[in-house]
Design a protein around this motif. Structure first.
Motif, PDB file in Angstrom:
ATOM      1  N   GLU A  13      -5.542 -10.824  -9.854  1.00 58.43           N
ATOM      2  CA  GLU A  13      -5.946 -11.296  -8.482  1.00 58.43           C
ATOM      3  C   GLU A  13      -4.662 -10.812  -7.668  1.00 58.43           C
ATOM      4  N   ALA A  14      -3.770 -10.642  -8.080  1.00 59.02           N
ATOM      5  CA  ALA A  14      -2.597 -10.152  -7.237  1.00 59.02           C
ATOM      6  C   ALA A  14      -2.643  -8.820  -6.730  1.00 59.02           C
ATOM      7  N   ALA A  15      -3.112  -8.040  -7.578  1.00 57.14           N
ATOM      8  CA  ALA A  15      -3.581  -6.652  -7.169  1.00 57.14           C
ATOM      9  C   ALA A  15      -4.666  -6.517  -6.328  1.00 57.14           C
ATOM     10  N   ARG A  16      -5.538  -7.241  -6.618  1.00 57.06           N
ATOM     11  CA  ARG A  16      -6.754  -7.120  -5.766  1.00 57.06           C
ATOM     12  C   ARG A  16      -6.197  -7.366  -4.308  1.00 57.06           C
ATOM     13  N   ARG A  17      -5.603  -8.512  -4.111  1.00 61.66           N
ATOM     14  CA  ARG A  17      -5.239  -8.905  -2.713  1.00 61.66           C
ATOM     15  C   ARG A  17      -4.448  -7.931  -2.233  1.00 61.66           C
ATOM     16  N   ALA A  18      -3.331  -7.306  -2.976  1.00 60.10           N
ATOM     17  CA  ALA A  18      -2.576  -6.312  -2.512  1.00 60.10           C
ATOM     18  C   ALA A  18      -3.172  -5.227  -2.025  1.00 60.10           C
ATOM     19  N   ILE A  19      -4.201  -4.871  -2.721  1.00 57.37           N
ATOM     20  CA  ILE A  19      -4.849  -3.593  -2.354  1.00 57.37           C
ATOM     21  C   ILE A  19      -5.715  -3.800  -1.291  1.00 57.37           C
ATOM     22  N   LEU A  20      -6.579  -5.058  -1.113  1.00 55.61           N
ATOM     23  CA  LEU A  20      -7.323  -5.116   0.060  1.00 55.61           C
ATOM     24  C   LEU A  20      -6.319  -5.258   1.314  1.00 55.61           C
ATOM     25  N   SER A  21      -5.565  -6.085   1.339  1.00 55.55           N
ATOM     26  CA  SER A  21      -4.652  -6.246   2.622  1.00 55.55           C
ATOM     27  C   SER A  21      -4.048  -4.988   2.968  1.00 55.55           C
ATOM     28  N   THR A  22      -3.420  -4.114   1.783  1.00 55.49           N
ATOM     29  CA  THR A  22      -2.599  -2.797   2.281  1.00 55.49           C
ATOM     30  C   THR A  22      -3.705  -1.973   3.092  1.00 55.49           C
ATOM     31  N   ALA A  23      -4.836  -1.906   2.337  1.00 53.17           N
ATOM     32  CA  ALA A  23      -5.771  -1.039   2.953  1.00 53.17           C
ATOM     33  C   ALA A  23      -6.047  -1.234   4.446  1.00 53.17           C
ATOM     34  N   LEU A  24      -6.222  -2.483   4.779  1.00 54.88           N
ATOM     35  CA  LEU A  24      -6.688  -3.188   6.077  1.00 54.88           C
ATOM     36  C   LEU A  24      -5.411  -2.631   7.142  1.00 54.88           C
ATOM     37  N   ARG A  25      -4.326  -3.057   6.532  1.00 52.24           N
ATOM     38  CA  ARG A  25      -3.048  -3.111   7.476  1.00 52.24           C
ATOM     39  C   ARG A  25      -2.799  -1.524   7.686  1.00 52.24           C
ATOM     40  N   VAL A  26      -2.921  -0.719   6.750  1.00 52.21           N
ATOM     41  CA  VAL A  26      -2.791   0.785   7.039  1.00 52.21           C
ATOM     42  C   VAL A  26      -3.577   1.454   7.986  1.00 52.21           C
ATOM     43  N   ALA A  27      -4.981   0.879   7.625  1.00 53.14           N
ATOM     44  CA  ALA A  27      -6.262   1.381   8.467  1.00 53.14           C
ATOM     45  C   ALA A  27      -6.217   0.917   9.820  1.00 53.14           C
ATOM     46  N   ARG A  28      -5.612  -0.344  10.016  1.00 54.94           N
ATOM     47  CA  ARG A  28      -5.457  -0.855  11.386  1.00 54.94           C
ATOM     48  C   ARG A  28      -4.327  -0.180  12.261  1.00 54.94           C
ATOM     49  N   ARG A  29      -3.305  -0.091  11.440  1.00 56.26           N
ATOM     50  CA  ARG A  29      -2.069   0.429  12.059  1.00 56.26           C
ATOM     51  C   ARG A  29      -2.051   2.025  12.491  1.00 56.26           C
ATOM     52  N   ASP A  30      -2.410   2.876  11.389  1.00 50.39           N
ATOM     53  CA  ASP A  30      -1.900   4.114  11.405  1.00 50.39           C
ATOM     54  C   ASP A  30      -3.552   4.833  11.466  1.00 50.39           C
ATOM     55  N   GLY A  31      -4.381   4.112  11.456  1.00 53.42           N
ATOM     56  CA  GLY A  31      -5.950   4.870  11.599  1.00 53.42           C
ATOM     57  C   GLY A  31      -6.478   4.936  10.286  1.00 53.42           C
ATOM     58  N   TYR A  32      -7.796   4.754  10.099  1.00 46.90           N
ATOM     59  CA  TYR A  32      -8.581   5.200   8.870  1.00 46.90           C
ATOM     60  C   TYR A  32      -8.061   6.219   8.195  1.00 46.90           C
ATOM     61  N   ASP A  33      -8.047   7.243   8.978  1.00 43.03           N
ATOM     62  CA  ASP A  33      -7.761   8.482   8.456  1.00 43.03           C
ATOM     63  C   ASP A  33      -6.720   8.892   7.681  1.00 43.03           C
ATOM     64  N   SER A  34      -5.557   8.056   8.095  1.00 45.68           N
ATOM     65  CA  SER A  34      -4.176   8.180   7.278  1.00 45.68           C
ATOM     66  C   SER A  34      -4.228   7.287   6.242  1.00 45.68           C
ATOM     67  N   LEU A  35      -5.286   6.642   5.724  1.00 46.26           N
ATOM     68  CA  LEU A  35      -5.608   5.895   4.620  1.00 46.26           C
ATOM     69  C   LEU A  35      -6.080   6.704   3.443  1.00 46.26           C
ATOM     70  N   THR A  36      -5.128   6.849   2.412  1.00 46.46           N
ATOM     71  CA  THR A  36      -5.585   7.620   1.501  1.00 46.46           C
ATOM     72  C   THR A  36      -5.535   6.933   0.138  1.00 46.46           C
ATOM     73  N   MET A  37      -6.038   7.006  -1.105  1.00 49.41           N
ATOM     74  CA  MET A  37      -5.907   6.307  -2.189  1.00 49.41           C
ATOM     75  C   MET A  37      -4.491   6.230  -2.579  1.00 49.41           C
ATOM     76  N   ASP A  38      -3.888   7.569  -2.878  1.00 50.51           N
ATOM     77  CA  ASP A  38      -2.578   7.744  -3.209  1.00 50.51           C
ATOM     78  C   ASP A  38      -1.775   6.534  -2.153  1.00 50.51           C
ATOM     79  N   ARG A  39      -1.929   6.510  -1.158  1.00 47.90           N
ATOM     80  CA  ARG A  39      -0.870   5.582  -0.187  1.00 47.90           C
ATOM     81  C   ARG A  39      -1.418   4.075  -0.372  1.00 47.90           C
ATOM     82  N   ILE A  40      -2.450   3.647  -0.567  1.00 46.71           N
ATOM     83  CA  ILE A  40      -2.831   2.386  -1.010  1.00 46.71           C
ATOM     84  C   ILE A  40      -2.145   2.082  -2.422  1.00 46.71           C
ATOM     85  N   ALA A  41      -2.210   2.943  -3.129  1.00 49.38           N
ATOM     86  CA  ALA A  41      -1.575   2.465  -4.567  1.00 49.38           C
ATOM     87  C   ALA A  41      -0.167   2.451  -4.237  1.00 49.38           C
TER      88      ALA A  41
END
Lengths: 221, 221, 221, 221
Positions: free
Chosen positions: B13-41
């Motif tokens: 569950e920790a990994a799941r939450r970390a992934i979701l929150s990271t994705a949303l945070r990065v997408a909101r802060r730096d734009g969805y296009d700078s969101l990459t799978m590598d970066r989420i990971a």
DNA sequence: GGGTAACCGAGACGGTACGTCCAGTCTTCGC
DNA sequence: GCGAAGACTGGACGTACCGTCTCGGTTACCC
């Protein structure tokens, strides 16, 4: 002030046409996503640099191709009635997609690209979105002059409603974009016009922006 | 019918939450296009395989994050009047974007992704588009039961118009998506209701689809 | 001093056998490179942890399987003549590869692994290389005792030459590893013995390492 | 028949050199196993695609680097005696490893790679194994012409014995690969020559393959 | 006969390298 | 100077394994 071509080899019209037609053909046949700069270059028999010299991205190439294709059509009929005019205009617009299979998907893909690339978004709006708005706006203004539509009507909102509904259906795949929709929207605008006239009698003609070209400030803040 | 966890190490569950929150945070802060799978990971401190095990693309991750964020809110007010209900609902929807900067851009990016990936398009429609439609549809049906909206009204078209206008403004950047738009659309629906009532008296109550859930066939062909 | 198993569940002999036979089977059939820990586990119906509990790598598993397979055979014939003994021993060794298709390739793969993993290299040398050397060394020492091979002969060098030639052909694919090679090497050793005897008469019996087990220091520095 | 460069940007010699030297440097310093395509690219300041455009694997890159390094050296001395010639040749070969620390380990790693990748095995044999064989073969043939080595001698077997012993010691770590080995092998070949001469008188000159280049068929089946 | 300890299967986990694809730029020759 | 060709750097992709971990469950011993 002649446009002297200057020194050096002039731009190749053949290359330009090959690029545009290849882009549109590939995008329509195999989907916009399988369109790459390398592929355009290869299939058009053109160097990549030649593409980058005149366009900034595959999105701009496609937009250019689309714009050229659409240049002929924008012609507004005059049925004498507002609802009929709107319906005729939309019907004609939708017909284009009908006769060019895959074109609607390309259009949606470009709207998608506009979400990723601000520079392209501007171009997309200026060259594809706004021209359509202006045609419909002309129809509405003609109705205003005829007295079918009160001066106080919020033209910007009407434009957003009409085109918004159309785009929403195309983008989400919910609902058809066909003559039925053209009729529905035409009638809706017609009813709004009638309704607006009553309102304009009640309310003493609140000042509204004459042009809806920029509806960015059309809503009350 | 308990959900027996089955054999093997249970999902983190920790990994799941970390992934979701990271994705949303990065997408909101730096734009969805700078969101990459590598970066989420990397930013979530998670192996890439763990992401691919549960989601098929960054679009699905982001959608999931967005869905979780939105799960709380969809609550429809009851002002007693149709126009007021619609306005309140939209106003509330728009407010979410206001309190979460960058969220609207992420939303648009997802609509863009839906144009490129049919599998995601389905998910996007089912989990983001349809739920909103159903809330508004419930408001409209309540109005029908109150008698504010004739039974003959094409609910699907109204839904398309309301959400279409909203999306069109968000996607094109033409016009604001704010309380002004909420009011305008509320009033428009209100007027349509009134107009529909007169029409329903004139025309002998042509049968219409009761549910607008599937408006795919709502237009006359 | 009985080997009391101590508390806890005893090691599963079934799992051990399943792992070893699966590893060997897959390596022989599909090539050592398509052998992975996950695949051993899956095909043997065993958890990965169970493999890692008893072996450190797939190389060690395979080596173990190979060692078990080879445990029976190392038996040296006694033909009375050195050349014949060597030929018989090699011929017998090569026969194993003949009756077990793919085994030679697995052997080469393990030699390859020994180049990447020092820990495995030690194991490989101790459990596969050295035992063969000792069998041949015993044959040579028997010849020394018979007087067929002078005491001064460098047994280590002879071992290196015999096994080196065999491995070189297997690893490079240059030349067959068959009875012809067995005969050639047997004769070569035989000739060296004869030659050595003459030399031992000429030179006054320079002291040489009695054992060739560790030939690391057999060459003059 | 000049090698016209053809159209397009020519291959970058700088990139080629950077890749080869980086590969060799990393493999020698940190071990072949810590050599990765990503690392070569990063340390050479080169895109991965550029590596893959010209080589199929890191093994091929390393082989190429090694080959270039070794291109100078293969020079056979002429001491007038067969044993001396062989010893000199081997001594010279071993010296290369002495002056380039870590090179022998890289060589062994490549032999290991040849066990996993058949395509590379061919390249490895053609570009590293065979050239050495040919140098020694030339020495042996010269000896034959001098009469030091009987025409009936099996050159292929001698080549296998000499290089086999060398490789066996390198790969297993059993025994040194130094001047002592060079002397031992030189003397062994010398003795075989003498022995062969007697044999050639006894046996009536059995026909043997003139060339040992392909010893694949050198053993009797 | 209940603890306790080591085993077992399953499978998710963090992590590393892989080989591919595409974007956008650069470098050659020829027109 | 434009155009075709194609090599270049760079970066994300999705996959494959590795070796570890964490579950529920099993099987012996030892008190």
């Amino acid at each position: 002030m002649q446009d002297s071509p200057g020194p050096g080899r002039p731009r190749s019209e053949a290359a330009r046409r090959a690029i545009l037609s290849t882009a549109l053909r590939v995008a329509r046949r195999d989907g916009y996503d399988s369109l790459t700069m390398d592929r355009i270059a290869a299939e058009a028999g053109v160097g990549k640099q030649t593409i980058y010299r005149w366009w900034r991205s595959k999105a701009e190439v496609t937009l250019d191709a689309l714009r050229e294709l659409a240049e002929e059509q924008i012609e507004s009929a005059d049925t004498g009635r507002l609802a009929g005019d709107v319906e005729a205009l939309l019907s004609q617009t939708f017909a284009t997609s009908g006769t060019h299979p895959g074109l609607d998907r390309v259009l949606c893909a470009l709207m998608g690209e506009a979400q990723r690339d601000p520079a392209f978004a501007t171009l997309f709006r200026e060259q594809l979105i706004e021209p359509r708005r202006q045609v419909l706006e002309a129809v509405l203004e003609r109705a205003q002059q005829r007295g079918d539509l009160p001066r106080s009507a919020d033209l910007g909102l009407l434009l957003d409603v009409v085109f918004g509904t159309m785009w929403y259906r195309m983008l989400t795949g919910i609902g058809r974009v066909d003559d039925g929709l053209a009729r529905d929207l035409g009638q809706l605008v017609g009813r709004e016009a009638a309704r607006g006239q009553e309102a304009s009698e009640a309310r003493p003609a609140r000042s509204r922006r004459a042009s809806a070209r920029d509806s960015r400030r059309s809503s009350r803040t």
